[in-house]
Write an enzyme that holds these catalytic residues in place. Structure first.
Site, short mmCIF file in Angstrom:
data_model
loop_
_atom_site.label_atom_id
_atom_site.label_comp_id
_atom_site.label_asym_id
_atom_site.label_seq_id
_atom_site.Cartn_x
_atom_site.Cartn_y
_atom_site.Cartn_z
N TYR A 141 -5.16 -12.96 -2.84
CA TYR A 141 -4.39 -11.86 -3.41
C TYR A 141 -3.55 -11.26 -2.27
CZ TYR A 141 -8.08 -12.33 -6.94
OH TYR A 141 -8.98 -12.82 -7.87
N GLN A 181 0.84 -1.19 0.00
CA GLN A 181 0.00 0.00 0.00
C GLN A 181 0.88 1.25 0.00
OE1 GLN A 181 -3.26 0.27 -0.26
NE2 GLN A 181 -3.80 -1.89 -0.12
N GLU A 218 -1.27 -15.97 -3.46
CA GLU A 218 -0.77 -14.85 -4.25
C GLU A 218 -0.34 -15.36 -5.62
OE1 GLU A 218 0.59 -11.67 -6.10
OE2 GLU A 218 -0.55 -11.55 -4.22
N ASP A 232 -8.47 -9.10 -1.45
CA ASP A 232 -7.85 -7.81 -1.77
C ASP A 232 -7.32 -7.86 -3.20
OD1 ASP A 232 -6.72 -5.31 -1.71
OD2 ASP A 232 -5.08 -5.84 -0.37
N CYS A 257 -9.71 -1.05 -4.24
CA CYS A 257 -9.21 0.28 -4.59
C CYS A 257 -9.96 0.86 -5.77
CB CYS A 257 -7.71 0.22 -4.89
SG CYS A 257 -7.27 -0.85 -6.28
#
Length: 471
Positions: A333, A300, A357, A400, A427
């Protein structure tokens, strides 16, 4: 519409329809993507650098004769909103940039608005996407974070004055730059190949600006990525070489940077990194854990984002009784393991955490970061494939995904896994609302939602949602 172009520009505009012409526009509502909606001669125009309710003169930047809609940049404000402020960064100020004959850089498209108005417009966009794509009528405040909490006005002052992350400035711990043909640091204009030279980055932390990358001769490099962890640990500069550039040239650039700065070459297509000086990774810290993040690995970018998001996710899951000692959970993720480490703390050694991931390099980082947690299984691969291969009775999942969202196939797989709850971190309000619609059609409902202004002076925002099966 009143053309106001030179003869050379007119020739260029003719080749691109009406591009380069100007129009006076009454600015309508905000829309997803960083622009507002206006109309000219019956055609929709998406105009940037304006505020709803203003009257502006705009330059058409994408205006083909057969296009369904046009795009434009504000070049003059004829009737200003009371929320308009002087832009804090000259290269991103559309009025100044076009007065100098070139478009503004992207990445600070809301910098002409007071922070409170920025957040209210982001809230409008979120509500509109939820209504249009998910059929949900819900208004959610976009919350300020860190030093910006409680800030109602504009960001003012120079880079140094905002290096603590206040006023909507100094929050980026990561920054991406292009390089001009002359070898100077620059940034692309929005939807353009034009590169504007830059000599500061007010949204970035002082640690990034202190590198003074704009003083370097970057010939032979096409792109520069910088990561400067908020914990003050060693920054990393990544150099993407132009075709034919040799390592000797990259090492010469690396030698111009301070000894305590790591430098690596990287390939944007493969993500592979090559050590030039120091290490090829940075050490991040959040929620009581340290994380190794290699190269361009995801983290982030707002200095306060990791703590903010971890806090919101755990509050939703623990408050609903979904996250507890002995629980079976998954982090999808997962990146370098930001949420995974916190989940491992919560479930203890009697629980289990599946961390998934897709990026091989980032998955390797997660294994290093979580090697001391025996309750964690780190798997590299596509989320839907891993869930099929490792079915479990999950208490909760954390989702995410990248900006494009999870998508219908993944949502279907998540529903089939039958968890008791999902914390969805997003996001992008459009992809989130679309995915929420998929969940609802599968018998799930939205049980909680928070929105955070983790990208001040841009149109972006972050949301954390709690999804549960409908009773």
């Amino acid at each position: 519409m009143t053309p106001r172009t030179s003869s050379a520009a007119t020739t260029e505009a003719d080749a691109a329809g009406h591009e380069g012409e100007e129009a006076v526009l009454d600015v309508g509502p905000v829309a997803h993507g960083g622009h507002c909606v206006a109309r000219h001669e019956g055609r929709v125009v998406f105009v940037r650098h304006a505020i709803p309710g203003e009257k502006v003169r705009a330059r058409l930047t994408d205006a083909g004769e057969d296009a369904k809609f046009w795009r434009a940049d504000t070049i003059e404000v004829l009737e200003a909103s009371p929320d308009r402020v002087e832009h804090f960064w000259r290269p991103a100020d559309s009025l100044r940039a076009w007065s100098n004959g070139h478009p503004p850089v992207g990445g600070a498209e809301f910098g002409h608005m007071a922070l409170a108005r920025q957040r209210s417009l982001k809230a409008e966009v979120l509500a509109e996407q939820l209504r249009r794509l998910a059929g949900v009528e819900l208004s959610t405040e976009v919350e300020a974070v860190g030093k910006d909490a409680g800030t109602k006005g504009a960001a003012t002052g120079a880079v140094g004055e905002a290096s603590d992350g206040g006023g909507g400035l100094g929050w980026r711990t990561r920054a991406s730059f292009s390089v001009t043909p002359a070898g100077k640091l620059g940034m692309h204009a929005h939807r353009s190949g034009y590169i504007v030279p830059v000599r500061d980055m007010p949204l970035a932390t002082e640690a990034i600006n202190a590198l003074r990358l704009w003083d370097l001769d970057l010939q032979g490099v096409e792109r520069v990525e910088v990561a400067a962890p908020a914990n003050g640990s060693r920054p990393l500069v990544l150099l993407a070489p132009a075709p034919g550039t040799k390592d000797k040239r990259l090492k010469a650039i690396a030698a111009q940077l301070p000894a305590d700065v790591s430098v690596a070459g990287f390939d944007p297509l493969t993500g592979s990194v090559t050590q030039l000086k120091g290490r090829t990774w940075v050490q991040e810290s959040a929620a009581g854990h340290d994380y190794r993040v290699t190269g361009e690995g995801f983290w982030q970018i707002h200095r306060d984002a990791p703590e903010t998001l971890v806090g919101s996710v755990t509050e939703f899951l623990q408050g609903g009784g979904f996250l507890h000692s002995g629980a079976v959970v998954a982090d999808l993720y997962a990146g370098a393991g930001l949420f995974t480490a916190v989940l491992a703390d919560a479930v203890g050694e009697t629980g289990s955490v599946l961390s998934v991931e897709g990026s091989p390099g980032t998955s390797r980082d997660a294994r290093k970061n979580l090697h001391a947690a025996p309750q964690v299984e780190v798997v590299q691969g596509r989320v839907e494939r891993v869930l099929r291969q490792k079915p479990r009775n999950f208490d909760a999942l954390i989702l995410d995904p990248p900006r494009a969202g999870a998508g219908k196939p993944v949502v279907g797989q998540l529903v089939a896994a039958q968890p008791r709850a999902i914390a969805y971190v997003s996001c992008d309000p459009a992809s989130f609302a679309r995915d929420l619609g998929y969940f609802q059609r599968s018998g799930w409902e939205l049980a909680g939602l928070r929105a955070f202004d983790l990208y001040p002076h841009t149109h972006h925002l972050e949301t954390v949602a709690l999804l549960v099966p409908a009773p």
